[in-house]
Design an enzyme around this catalytic site. Structure first.
Site, mmCIF file in Angstrom:
data_model
loop_
_atom_site.group_PDB
_atom_site.id
_atom_site.type_symbol
_atom_site.label_atom_id
_atom_site.label_comp_id
_atom_site.label_asym_id
_atom_site.label_seq_id
_atom_site.Cartn_x
_atom_site.Cartn_y
_atom_site.Cartn_z
ATOM 1 N N GLY A 82 0.817 -1.208 0.000
ATOM 2 C CA GLY A 82 0.000 0.000 0.000
ATOM 3 C C GLY A 82 0.850 1.256 0.000
ATOM 4 N N GLY A 123 -0.364 4.367 0.180
ATOM 5 C CA GLY A 123 -1.197 5.492 0.634
ATOM 6 C C GLY A 123 -0.435 6.277 1.699
ATOM 7 N N PHE A 124 -1.174 6.996 2.537
ATOM 8 C CA PHE A 124 -0.535 7.828 3.562
ATOM 9 C C PHE A 124 0.351 7.001 4.485
ATOM 10 C CE2 PHE A 124 -4.201 10.392 2.362
ATOM 11 C CZ PHE A 124 -3.618 11.643 2.225
ATOM 12 N N VAL A 177 -1.714 -7.333 -4.410
ATOM 13 C CA VAL A 177 -1.385 -8.428 -3.483
ATOM 14 C C VAL A 177 -2.620 -9.293 -3.292
ATOM 15 C CG1 VAL A 177 -0.711 -8.976 -1.111
ATOM 16 C CG2 VAL A 177 0.478 -7.178 -2.381
ATOM 17 N N GLU A 187 -19.197 17.343 2.260
ATOM 18 C CA GLU A 187 -18.327 18.138 1.376
ATOM 19 C C GLU A 187 -18.812 18.044 -0.078
ATOM 20 O OE1 GLU A 187 -14.375 17.798 4.217
ATOM 21 O OE2 GLU A 187 -14.420 16.604 2.406
ATOM 22 N N ASP A 192 -5.763 2.978 7.896
ATOM 23 C CA ASP A 192 -7.180 2.602 7.959
ATOM 24 C C ASP A 192 -7.392 1.108 8.129
ATOM 25 O OD1 ASP A 192 -7.820 5.213 7.601
ATOM 26 O OD2 ASP A 192 -8.866 4.970 5.688
HETATM 27 C C1 LIG Z 1 -13.432 10.690 -0.159
HETATM 28 C C2 LIG Z 1 -12.546 10.678 1.055
HETATM 29 C C3 LIG Z 1 -12.311 11.852 1.751
HETATM 30 C C4 LIG Z 1 -11.494 11.860 2.870
HETATM 31 N N1 LIG Z 1 -11.275 13.046 3.526
HETATM 32 C C5 LIG Z 1 -10.415 13.082 4.561
HETATM 33 C C6 LIG Z 1 -10.087 14.314 5.194
HETATM 34 O O1 LIG Z 1 -10.604 15.382 4.815
HETATM 35 N N2 LIG Z 1 -9.188 14.306 6.215
HETATM 36 C C7 LIG Z 1 -8.594 13.144 6.655
HETATM 37 O O2 LIG Z 1 -7.757 13.168 7.559
HETATM 38 N N3 LIG Z 1 -8.902 11.959 6.085
HETATM 39 C C8 LIG Z 1 -9.787 11.893 5.039
HETATM 40 N N4 LIG Z 1 -10.080 10.693 4.453
HETATM 41 C C9 LIG Z 1 -9.504 9.468 5.027
HETATM 42 C C10 LIG Z 1 -8.068 9.300 4.605
HETATM 43 O O3 LIG Z 1 -7.951 9.477 3.220
HETATM 44 C C11 LIG Z 1 -7.623 7.903 5.025
HETATM 45 O O4 LIG Z 1 -7.708 7.830 6.443
HETATM 46 C C12 LIG Z 1 -6.211 7.612 4.571
HETATM 47 O O5 LIG Z 1 -6.144 7.627 3.166
HETATM 48 C C13 LIG Z 1 -5.757 6.258 5.104
HETATM 49 O O6 LIG Z 1 -4.464 6.008 4.638
HETATM 50 P P1 LIG Z 1 -3.972 4.521 4.355
HETATM 51 O O7 LIG Z 1 -2.553 4.639 3.953
HETATM 52 O O8 LIG Z 1 -4.327 3.669 5.505
HETATM 53 O O9 LIG Z 1 -4.865 4.018 3.128
HETATM 54 P P2 LIG Z 1 -4.987 4.608 1.660
HETATM 55 O O10 LIG Z 1 -4.557 6.012 1.607
HETATM 56 O O11 LIG Z 1 -6.386 4.279 1.242
HETATM 57 O O12 LIG Z 1 -3.956 3.744 0.829
HETATM 58 C C14 LIG Z 1 -4.110 2.374 0.642
HETATM 59 C C15 LIG Z 1 -3.253 1.949 -0.545
HETATM 60 O O13 LIG Z 1 -3.219 0.533 -0.595
HETATM 61 C C16 LIG Z 1 -3.345 0.111 -1.930
HETATM 62 N N5 LIG Z 1 -3.893 -1.251 -1.924
HETATM 63 C C17 LIG Z 1 -5.049 -1.671 -1.369
HETATM 64 N N6 LIG Z 1 -5.189 -2.992 -1.536
HETATM 65 C C18 LIG Z 1 -4.091 -3.427 -2.199
HETATM 66 C C19 LIG Z 1 -3.667 -4.698 -2.673
HETATM 67 N N7 LIG Z 1 -4.388 -5.801 -2.482
HETATM 68 N N8 LIG Z 1 -2.507 -4.772 -3.351
HETATM 69 C C20 LIG Z 1 -1.748 -3.662 -3.571
HETATM 70 N N9 LIG Z 1 -2.104 -2.443 -3.145
HETATM 71 C C21 LIG Z 1 -3.265 -2.312 -2.456
HETATM 72 C C22 LIG Z 1 -4.287 1.130 -2.558
HETATM 73 O O14 LIG Z 1 -4.151 1.161 -3.967
HETATM 74 C C23 LIG Z 1 -3.830 2.413 -1.877
HETATM 75 O O15 LIG Z 1 -2.835 3.087 -2.612
HETATM 76 C C24 LIG Z 1 -10.899 10.662 3.321
HETATM 77 C C25 LIG Z 1 -11.137 9.468 2.638
HETATM 78 C C26 LIG Z 1 -11.937 9.475 1.497
HETATM 79 C C27 LIG Z 1 -12.181 8.196 0.753
#
Ligand SMILES: Cc1cc2nc3c(=O)[nH]c(=O)nc-3n(C[C@H](O)[C@H](O)[C@H](O)COP(=O)(O)OP(=O)(O)OC[C@H]3O[C@@H](n4cnc5c(N)ncnc54)[C@H](O)[C@@H]3O)c2cc1C
Length: 441
Positions: free
Chosen positions: A31, A33-34, A99, A195, A324
């Site tokens: 992943g 993401g953040f 994955v 929003e 998350d």
């Molecule tokens: C529409 C929306 C608005 C939001 N607004 C806010 C806000 O204003 N403020 C705030 O703080 N938070 C906000 N959030 C929440 C915030 O975006 C999440 O808490 C944050 O992105 C979590 O980060 P993460 O790294 O856990 O997951 P993510 O950022 O979701 O990253 C997960 C990554 O894992 C990858 N992935 C998933 N499954 C697989 C797999 N099987 N194989 C390979 N790669 C995979 C995905 O492609 C992705 O790149 C918002 C969320 C959404 C959907």
């Protein structure tokens, strides 16, 4: 090129390739993401090989997705290539793959990439940072008619649906169909729903003004529905009331305490009443990606992995879940599913692994520092809750804009978004009003 990549031939469409264990320890992060990016960054000085695997090639700034869905921003402005990490960090290898399996016992994961096949990748440490996906609360059939908002495809689909509805409304001679096309129902009144609804309300009143001779977009109906009793249920009640008042002023109909029973091609049925609508958008529940379940350990009802205070998975040494995808209680409250929590967790685990690699033990558990929760309600208005502080208005909106600009990945995105926001603020125009062409045209 790493041994793992060199071993794989492109014609091995279904091959499973076992990888050699590298001389250096290998940290696999799933992943980008953040949380995943923060973990990789925290490992920049570690004597380890870091594999960052994501099924998409870009890191996405989800908090501004609603602005892509409502044509304020274009997709590239809120995304950045994950691969750039390889240029900045020598010990990172970025792998574009999905994955599909994790075997904790043999310490391998399975990653599948089109045209390459399935590869097995060995790990010494595993960091799962796969985030969430929309949940339809057991009604997956709703997804066909009510797209969620989680990635750029979703945002472009929603944008196309909204803009397309006005085109159809302007074309049809059937009054009922015109009303259906100009009715927008958003299911879920959390921050994303609020929003999106507010931004849509301003788009129909200002951006589309005068663009159609046959219809008046300002007469559209925008309904924000939720089963809970109030909008923004995770915020203080006083802020919910203020946001409801503001939404109503913008022309959004807030309908709370109503459960959606059906979503079909004609609209929704909620609380026993049918609401004809051509555009139903799902901003309600979320569930974890399937990866935490593959670890074979305990998960909560949303599929998030239950982790210990060090974000470790119990009975799986060297396996961590962050962002998350993790479920962690702190001081009697769950750590929220927000970007700040994901960044802090990813950074913590990256540092913990780096220390362990040096033979040091980390004794301080993860501690979430809450910087506050914000939601923006259209132009000039946002609310903020931080500890005892509850506030809303123009100044809060300025803080929101400043924080979001600073948090965007890449300087060029910060400059471009700033530019688009100025343009949109002073002219009311939105520069990304595109309806994607259907495939094959
Ligand atoms: C529409 C929306 C608005 C939001 N607004 C806010 C806000 O204003 N403020 C705030 O703080 N938070 C906000 N959030 C929440 C915030 O975006 C999440 O808490 C944050 O992105 C979590 O980060 P993460 O790294 O856990 O997951 P993510 O950022 O979701 O990253 C997960 C990554 O894992 C990858 N992935 C998933 N499954 C697989 C797999 N099987 N194989 C390979 N790669 C995979 C995905 O492609 C992705 O790149 C918002 C969320 C959404 C959907």
């Amino acid at each position: 090129m790493s041994a793992m990549l060199a071993e794989t031939r492109p014609d091995e469409a279904t091959a499973v390739v076992e990888t050699h264990r590298p001389a250096r320890k290998r940290v696999v992060i799933i992943g980008g993401g953040f949380a995943g990016i923060a973990a990789a960054h925290a490992l920049r000085h570690a004597d380890a090989e870091v594999f960052l695997i994501d099924r998409r090639n870009h890191h996405l700034f989800q908090p501004l997705l609603y602005q892509v869905a409502t044509a304020v921003l274009s997709p590239a402005e809120i995304a950045a290539p994950i691969r750039q990490l390889e240029a900045r960090q020598r010990n990172v290898t970025v792998v574009l793959a999905d994955v599909t399996g994790v075997d904790v016992a043999s310490r391998t994961i399975e990653a599948s990439a089109p045209g390459v096949g399935v590869r097995k990748i060995a790990f010494d440490y595993l960091v799962v940072a796969t985030g969430m996906r929309p949940s339809y609360f057991g009604h997956d059939e709703f997804a066909r008619h009510a797209p969620g908002l989680k990635n750029l495809n979703d945002a472009e689909t929603i944008r196309g649906k909204i803009l397309g509805a006005f085109e159809l409304a302007a074309t049809t001679d059937d009054e009922a169909e015109r009303a259906r096309q100009m009715t927008f129902v958003l299911v879920g009144a959390g921050p994303s729903g609020v929003e999106l609804a507010a931004s849509l309300a301003q788009m129909v009143k200002i951006t589309l003004r005068g663009n159609f001779h046959r219809i008046d977009p300002a007469k559209s109906t925008i309904i924000l529905l939720d089963a809970s009793k109030r909008v923004l249920p995770t915020f203080a009640e006083s802020l919910s009331r203020r946001v409801t008042k503001h939404l109503t002023k913008l022309g959004v109909k807030v309908m709370t305490g109503l459960k959606v029973e059906t979503v079909d091609e004609q609209g929704v049925v909620a609380g026993g009443n049918r609401i004809p609508s051509a555009t139903v958008l799902w901003t309600a529940g979320v569930a974890a990606s399937p990866v935490p379940k593959m670890l074979g350990s305990k998960t909560d009802r949303a599929g998030r992995a239950l982790v210990d205070p060090f974000l470790k998975v119990v009975d799986a040494p060297g396996v961590f879940v962050v962002g998350d995808a993790a479920s962690l209680m702190q001081n009697g409250h769950p750590v929220p599913g927000v970007a700040q929590a994901a960044i802090q967790e990813g950074r913590y685990v990256g540092r913990l692994i780096a220390k362990e690699l040096k033979g040091r033990k980390v004794r301080r558990p993860f501690s979430y520092f809450d910087k506050g929760n914000m939601a923006v309600v259209g132009k000039n208005y946002a609310v903020l809750e931080r500890g005892w502080l509850r506030t809303g208005g123009f100044l809060t909106w300025l803080v929101w804009a400043f924080v979001h600009i600073l948090s965007l990945p890449q300087l060029q995105n910060r400059l471009r978004v700033q530019h688009q926001w100025f343009w949109s603020y002073f002219t009311g125009q939105r520069s990304s009003r595109l309806i994607p062409e259907p495939p094959g045209t």
